[in-house]
Scaffold this motif. Structure first.
Motif, PDB file in Angstrom:
ATOM      1  N   ALA A 127     -20.636 -32.855 -42.108  1.00 56.51           N
ATOM      2  CA  ALA A 127     -21.765 -33.775 -42.017  1.00 56.51           C
ATOM      3  C   ALA A 127     -21.828 -34.527 -40.697  1.00 56.51           C
ATOM      4  O   ALA A 127     -22.855 -35.108 -40.363  1.00 56.51           O
ATOM      5  N   THR A 128     -20.739 -34.543 -39.946  1.00 60.86           N
ATOM      6  CA  THR A 128     -20.679 -35.339 -38.722  1.00 60.86           C
ATOM      7  C   THR A 128     -20.426 -34.451 -37.519  1.00 60.86           C
ATOM      8  O   THR A 128     -19.403 -33.753 -37.476  1.00 60.86           O
ATOM      9  N   PRO A 129     -21.311 -34.453 -36.525  1.00 65.04           N
ATOM     10  CA  PRO A 129     -21.038 -33.676 -35.306  1.00 65.04           C
ATOM     11  C   PRO A 129     -19.700 -34.090 -34.714  1.00 65.04           C
ATOM     12  O   PRO A 129     -19.372 -35.274 -34.655  1.00 65.04           O
ATOM     13  N   ARG A 130     -18.908 -33.128 -34.280  1.00 62.70           N
ATOM     14  CA  ARG A 130     -17.541 -33.446 -33.832  1.00 62.70           C
ATOM     15  C   ARG A 130     -17.207 -32.894 -32.467  1.00 62.70           C
ATOM     16  O   ARG A 130     -16.177 -33.238 -31.882  1.00 62.70           O
ATOM     17  N   LEU A 141      -8.356 -31.931 -38.535  1.00 59.38           N
ATOM     18  CA  LEU A 141      -8.054 -32.117 -39.952  1.00 59.38           C
ATOM     19  C   LEU A 141      -9.330 -32.094 -40.775  1.00 59.38           C
ATOM     20  O   LEU A 141     -10.255 -32.886 -40.533  1.00 59.38           O
ATOM     21  N   HIS A 142      -9.373 -31.188 -41.755  1.00 63.15           N
ATOM     22  CA  HIS A 142     -10.483 -31.177 -42.695  1.00 63.15           C
ATOM     23  C   HIS A 142      -9.959 -31.598 -44.063  1.00 63.15           C
ATOM     24  O   HIS A 142      -8.997 -31.016 -44.578  1.00 63.15           O
ATOM     25  N   ASP A 199     -11.918 -23.450 -47.044  1.00 62.19           N
ATOM     26  CA  ASP A 199     -12.992 -22.539 -46.649  1.00 62.19           C
ATOM     27  C   ASP A 199     -14.273 -23.273 -46.257  1.00 62.19           C
ATOM     28  O   ASP A 199     -15.243 -22.654 -45.820  1.00 62.19           O
ATOM     29  N   GLN A 200     -14.275 -24.591 -46.395  1.00 61.19           N
ATOM     30  CA  GLN A 200     -15.427 -25.385 -45.980  1.00 61.19           C
ATOM     31  C   GLN A 200     -15.188 -26.129 -44.667  1.00 61.19           C
ATOM     32  O   GLN A 200     -16.024 -26.922 -44.237  1.00 61.19           O
ATOM     33  N   ARG A 202      -4.941 -27.075 -33.171  1.00 61.62           N
ATOM     34  CA  ARG A 202      -4.245 -26.780 -34.414  1.00 61.62           C
ATOM     35  C   ARG A 202      -5.169 -27.190 -35.557  1.00 61.62           C
ATOM     36  O   ARG A 202      -5.880 -28.188 -35.471  1.00 61.62           O
ATOM     37  N   ARG A 203      -5.167 -26.442 -36.635  1.00 55.76           N
ATOM     38  CA  ARG A 203      -6.043 -26.745 -37.766  1.00 55.76           C
ATOM     39  C   ARG A 203      -5.220 -27.107 -38.985  1.00 55.76           C
ATOM     40  O   ARG A 203      -4.236 -26.440 -39.304  1.00 55.76           O
ATOM     41  N   ALA A 204      -5.621 -28.180 -39.640  1.00 56.64           N
ATOM     42  CA  ALA A 204      -4.889 -28.669 -40.814  1.00 56.64           C
ATOM     43  C   ALA A 204      -5.884 -28.967 -41.923  1.00 56.64           C
ATOM     44  O   ALA A 204      -7.081 -29.162 -41.682  1.00 56.64           O
ATOM     45  N   ASN A 205      -5.377 -29.031 -43.131  1.00 59.72           N
ATOM     46  CA  ASN A 205      -6.238 -29.263 -44.285  1.00 59.72           C
ATOM     47  C   ASN A 205      -5.548 -30.240 -45.235  1.00 59.72           C
ATOM     48  O   ASN A 205      -4.325 -30.305 -45.309  1.00 59.72           O
ATOM     49  N   ALA A 206      -6.354 -31.037 -45.918  1.00 59.64           N
ATOM     50  CA  ALA A 206      -5.821 -31.980 -46.907  1.00 59.64           C
ATOM     51  C   ALA A 206      -6.788 -32.040 -48.079  1.00 59.64           C
ATOM     52  O   ALA A 206      -7.977 -31.753 -47.933  1.00 59.64           O
TER      53      ALA A 206
END
Length: 287
Positions: free
Chosen positions: A178-181, A205-206, A211-212, A227-231
């Motif tokens: 929802a937020t341009p980053r 961090l998402h 998958d979203q 680096r990509r992380a998820n929580a």
């Protein structure tokens, strides 16, 4: 106005550091000065005082620019004030604003003279204490379109006030659909490079289903630094827990203001992260 870091922007950046003239502001002042040196810009050190204060202020109560530059080994003890611009390529101005309402006065100053980056010391407040007393730093930042760097009282930030050395090893950037980053990521990379921290890793961090996670576009030369992380779970606890795990020197938040009417008590997501994570936070407004 937009903060641009790099040799092509020498002298074009205006960094504003509102100060309460206490030792609690020293860390924020060190960051403001180091960033001014990095972009060869203009640093405005501003204090909004009692309207009945002496109009001939005691400038020695303001942060000592030459003493800090001397501590960092950048100038000698006898260098005159006028030589700072010639030797270091920066301009520094100190300003006292008599005002009954510091936020209104500082807001007018930013509107009249412009600002590319605010550097603010903030005091962590939550719940009823925040509703009753608020935070001048947070209220001021909401009124400007410029990025705002917050330094919490319990955090050391990423600039050593004794040496001027910058340490940016890990940067945490929460991202969502929802937020341009992209601007926030680009600014984080530019800032780390300008401070000589070209090896800093950027952790995207998402909070939510993996998958979203949104796509983030950077220059090809920076891809290896991502680096990509998820929580999972709620956004703020997810960010705070990730910060404890990744140990970032800086959290960068793309922000578009308050989310709902409860924010008068609860604070925006960015403000909650600032109070709970105990890290330097760079808020980058989405315009």
């Amino acid at each position: 106005m937009t903060l641009v870091l790099g040799s092509e922007a020498l002298g074009s950046n205006r960094i504003v550091h509102p100060t309460d003239l206490t030792l609690l502001s020293e860390t924020a002042f060190a960051h403001a000065l180091a960033l001014t040196l990095a972009c060869k810009g203009h640093l405005a050190i501003v204090h909004a005082a009692d309207p009945d204060a002496d109009r001939d202020p005691d400038w020695t109560s303001f942060p000592g620019v030459r003493s800090m530059l001397g501590r960092w080994g950048l100038i000698g003890p006898d260098v005159p004030r006028t030589a700072i611009a010639e030797r270091l390529g920066i301009r520094v101005a100190k300003e006292l604003i008599p005002a009954a309402n510091p936020i209104e006065a500082l807001d007018r100053l930013l509107e009249q003279k412009g600002c590319d980056l605010l550097v603010l010391a903030t005091r962590a407040r939550g719940g009823l204490a925040r509703l009753l007393h608020g935070s001048i730093a947070e209220q001021l930042a909401r009124r400007t379109d410029a990025p705002a760097l917050f330094l919490p009282p319990e955090g050391s930030g990423f600039v050593d006030a004794d040496t001027g050395a910058a340490r940016l090893r890990n940067i945490l950037i929460p991202v969502d659909g929802a937020t341009p980053r992209d601007d926030a990521v680009s600014l984080a990379l530019s800032l780390s490079d300008a401070l000589g921290c070209q090896d800093a890793l950027v952790h995207l961090l998402h909070v939510g289903p993996a998958d979203q996670a949104p796509t983030v576009t950077v220059e090809a030369k920076h891809e290896a630094r991502l680096r990509r992380a998820n929580a999972n779970g709620a956004v703020v606890p997810g960010i705070v827990e990730a910060a404890a795990r990744i140990d970032p020197d800086l959290i960068v938040m793309a922000t578009h203001g308050h989310d709902d009417v409860l924010d008068g008590l609860r604070g925006s997501t960015t403000e909650q992260v600032l109070r709970q994570a105990g890290r330097a936070v760079l808020a980058v407004p989405v315009l």
